[in-house]
Motif scaffolding. Sequence first.
Motif, PDB file in Angstrom:
ATOM      1  N   MET A   1       0.829  -1.189   0.000  1.00  0.00           N
ATOM      2  CA  MET A   1       0.000   0.000   0.000  1.00  0.00           C
ATOM      3  C   MET A   1       0.877   1.257   0.000  1.00  0.00           C
ATOM      4  O   MET A   1       1.864   1.329   0.728  1.00  0.00           O
ATOM      5  CB  MET A   1      -0.912   0.016   1.239  1.00  0.00           C
ATOM      6  CG  MET A   1      -1.803   1.247   1.327  1.00  0.00           C
ATOM      7  SD  MET A   1      -2.684   1.349   2.890  1.00  0.00           S
ATOM      8  CE  MET A   1      -3.777  -0.043   2.728  1.00  0.00           C
ATOM      9  N   LEU A   2       0.506   2.247  -0.809  1.00  0.00           N
ATOM     10  CA  LEU A   2       1.218   3.519  -0.814  1.00  0.00           C
ATOM     11  C   LEU A   2       1.038   4.225   0.522  1.00  0.00           C
ATOM     12  O   LEU A   2      -0.032   4.161   1.136  1.00  0.00           O
ATOM     13  CB  LEU A   2       0.699   4.407  -1.941  1.00  0.00           C
ATOM     14  CG  LEU A   2       0.986   3.944  -3.372  1.00  0.00           C
ATOM     15  CD1 LEU A   2       0.291   4.868  -4.363  1.00  0.00           C
ATOM     16  CD2 LEU A   2       2.473   3.891  -3.647  1.00  0.00           C
ATOM     17  N   SER A   3       2.093   4.908   0.964  1.00  0.00           N
ATOM     18  CA  SER A   3       2.035   5.570   2.268  1.00  0.00           C
ATOM     19  C   SER A   3       0.955   6.651   2.310  1.00  0.00           C
ATOM     20  O   SER A   3       0.298   6.852   3.325  1.00  0.00           O
ATOM     21  CB  SER A   3       3.403   6.177   2.593  1.00  0.00           C
ATOM     22  OG  SER A   3       3.792   7.106   1.595  1.00  0.00           O
ATOM     23  N   ARG A   4       0.766   7.354   1.192  1.00  0.00           N
ATOM     24  CA  ARG A   4      -0.252   8.396   1.162  1.00  0.00           C
ATOM     25  C   ARG A   4      -1.667   7.806   1.251  1.00  0.00           C
ATOM     26  O   ARG A   4      -2.571   8.413   1.814  1.00  0.00           O
ATOM     27  CB  ARG A   4      -0.108   9.237  -0.113  1.00  0.00           C
ATOM     28  CG  ARG A   4       1.185  10.048  -0.152  1.00  0.00           C
ATOM     29  CD  ARG A   4       1.368  10.735  -1.493  1.00  0.00           C
ATOM     30  NE  ARG A   4       2.668  11.399  -1.553  1.00  0.00           N
ATOM     31  CZ  ARG A   4       2.881  12.659  -1.214  1.00  0.00           C
ATOM     32  NH1 ARG A   4       1.866  13.393  -0.771  1.00  0.00           N
ATOM     33  NH2 ARG A   4       4.078  13.195  -1.308  1.00  0.00           N
ATOM     34  N   GLY A 157      -7.256  -6.747   5.650  1.00  0.00           N
ATOM     35  CA  GLY A 157      -5.870  -6.510   5.263  1.00  0.00           C
ATOM     36  C   GLY A 157      -5.402  -5.172   5.782  1.00  0.00           C
ATOM     37  O   GLY A 157      -5.884  -4.664   6.803  1.00  0.00           O
ATOM     38  N   GLU A 158      -4.473  -4.548   5.077  1.00  0.00           N
ATOM     39  CA  GLU A 158      -3.883  -3.296   5.538  1.00  0.00           C
ATOM     40  C   GLU A 158      -4.911  -2.178   5.655  1.00  0.00           C
ATOM     41  O   GLU A 158      -4.873  -1.384   6.605  1.00  0.00           O
ATOM     42  CB  GLU A 158      -2.762  -2.878   4.593  1.00  0.00           C
ATOM     43  CG  GLU A 158      -1.541  -3.789   4.649  1.00  0.00           C
ATOM     44  CD  GLU A 158      -0.489  -3.378   3.652  1.00  0.00           C
ATOM     45  OE1 GLU A 158       0.704  -3.404   3.994  1.00  0.00           O
ATOM     46  OE2 GLU A 158      -0.876  -3.023   2.510  1.00  0.00           O
ATOM     47  N   CYS A 254       2.689  -4.087  11.116  1.00  0.00           N
ATOM     48  CA  CYS A 254       4.143  -4.268  11.163  1.00  0.00           C
ATOM     49  C   CYS A 254       4.549  -5.598  10.536  1.00  0.00           C
ATOM     50  O   CYS A 254       5.582  -5.686   9.855  1.00  0.00           O
ATOM     51  CB  CYS A 254       4.630  -4.193  12.610  1.00  0.00           C
ATOM     52  SG  CYS A 254       4.528  -2.535  13.337  1.00  0.00           S
ATOM     53  N   ALA A 255       3.731  -6.623  10.738  1.00  0.00           N
ATOM     54  CA  ALA A 255       4.032  -7.927  10.136  1.00  0.00           C
ATOM     55  C   ALA A 255       3.880  -7.861   8.620  1.00  0.00           C
ATOM     56  O   ALA A 255       4.718  -8.382   7.876  1.00  0.00           O
ATOM     57  CB  ALA A 255       3.109  -8.992  10.714  1.00  0.00           C
ATOM     58  N   ASP A 256       2.808  -7.206   8.149  1.00  0.00           N
ATOM     59  CA  ASP A 256       2.585  -7.079   6.702  1.00  0.00           C
ATOM     60  C   ASP A 256       3.696  -6.270   6.037  1.00  0.00           C
ATOM     61  O   ASP A 256       4.056  -6.522   4.883  1.00  0.00           O
ATOM     62  CB  ASP A 256       1.234  -6.426   6.426  1.00  0.00           C
ATOM     63  CG  ASP A 256       0.066  -7.331   6.804  1.00  0.00           C
ATOM     64  OD1 ASP A 256       0.286  -8.550   6.932  1.00  0.00           O
ATOM     65  OD2 ASP A 256      -1.059  -6.814   6.969  1.00  0.00           O
ATOM     66  N   ALA A 257       4.208  -5.249   6.758  1.00  0.00           N
ATOM     67  CA  ALA A 257       5.248  -4.388   6.193  1.00  0.00           C
ATOM     68  C   ALA A 257       6.634  -5.005   6.300  1.00  0.00           C
ATOM     69  O   ALA A 257       7.615  -4.450   5.778  1.00  0.00           O
ATOM     70  CB  ALA A 257       5.238  -3.027   6.901  1.00  0.00           C
ATOM     71  N   HIS A 314       8.656   7.716   6.750  1.00  0.00           N
ATOM     72  CA  HIS A 314       9.768   6.811   6.441  1.00  0.00           C
ATOM     73  C   HIS A 314       9.570   6.161   5.082  1.00  0.00           C
ATOM     74  O   HIS A 314      10.520   6.002   4.305  1.00  0.00           O
ATOM     75  CB  HIS A 314       9.889   5.724   7.514  1.00  0.00           C
ATOM     76  CG  HIS A 314      10.950   4.708   7.212  1.00  0.00           C
ATOM     77  ND1 HIS A 314      12.290   4.981   7.333  1.00  0.00           N
ATOM     78  CD2 HIS A 314      10.867   3.426   6.750  1.00  0.00           C
ATOM     79  CE1 HIS A 314      12.991   3.910   6.991  1.00  0.00           C
ATOM     80  NE2 HIS A 314      12.151   2.956   6.632  1.00  0.00           N
ATOM     81  N   ALA A 315       8.324   5.814   4.769  1.00  0.00           N
ATOM     82  CA  ALA A 315       8.040   5.187   3.470  1.00  0.00           C
ATOM     83  C   ALA A 315       8.315   6.160   2.333  1.00  0.00           C
ATOM     84  O   ALA A 315       8.817   5.783   1.264  1.00  0.00           O
ATOM     85  CB  ALA A 315       6.596   4.700   3.423  1.00  0.00           C
TER      86      ALA A 315
END
Length: 354
Positions: A1-4, A157-158, A254-257, A314-315
């Motif tokens: 997923m995009l951070s924005r 999901g996210e 955090c696990a997905d990332a 950070h992304a």
Amino acid sequence: MLSRVADSIYWMARYVERAENLSRLLLSTQDLLLDAGAEGVDEAQFWQPLLATTGDEEAYSKLHKKIKGKDVTEFLAVRSDNPNSMLNSIRAARENARTVRDQISDEIWESLNSLRLFVESAEGKAMHRTQSAAFYERVLRGSYQFQGIADSTTPRGEIWHFLRLGTCLERADKMSRLLDTCSGLSLELPPHAQARPLRWAALLRSCSAWHAFQAHHRRLDPSRIIAYLLLDETFPRSIACCVAEAETALKALCADAGLKGMPLPLRHVGRLRADLAYTTVEEVLATGLHEYIDDLQLRLNQIGEAIFQTFVQHAELSQLTDDDAPVESVAPGAYHAHADEDLQVQQQQQQQQQ
């Protein structure tokens, strides 16, 4: 997923929850006034805590010299020049939803768009003038509809985890502010055993905890009310429950990332959950409810900043190919859509036409 995209979904959920909490506050304050009796009542003592809860005392004082119920409700509900108003919160939620239109279900978009159209319509404005309670109930139902649709149409999901994260953190923050408004009240019950301490009862009603609390406790003991709304993980609007849900969402994100170790936001929220789990209401009162809530709000803000730094800033920075390029510090929430952007564009267009 995009951070924005993540940032917009997170703030969409926060803004919907913010509008719902404002509706609850306004409704409970109106009920409190009715319980206290209309004759000879100083309105300011009921509406001033509400302004303190939302942090809008200074902004309100610039527009009005005195605290009056009609002015306060208009300022908090439908004033377009108040960035924290219910109207602007709903606008901001809808605008964030628009920017991630392809990431959310059609039903979520339609529910937010319908709510925005209602609060801006002539019907909505007329309802607020003549039947303010019905207006707030309509906003509450709109928030319930949004959350119910999101629950039944969003894959786990996210997107779902960012939705829950935004909702839970905003809810915990607003609950802490509600508790803080009662920090100066006496913890002693009235002499008559059946008498109702109105402010404490209004606190329970404002977060839909009246019946849930009475199922466990016969008397409206203020210390038990504080313990229930602050430390009880079984009540979905309590601070402890919200923090626990936020921790669950962060663990999944955090696990997905693929983040290893203990990322900063997870460390902050885990520490706060542990503190709440092992704290007693006696310890809170010994510290001082106001002092405890102040520290709690700082820690919630710390969690929000850590989420932004980890999943958004950070992304964004990690995508830079030039390691030597200067990077400016960005404030949390800088990427998400704001409620007053449309207003600024309209003003610029009017100036150009003139």
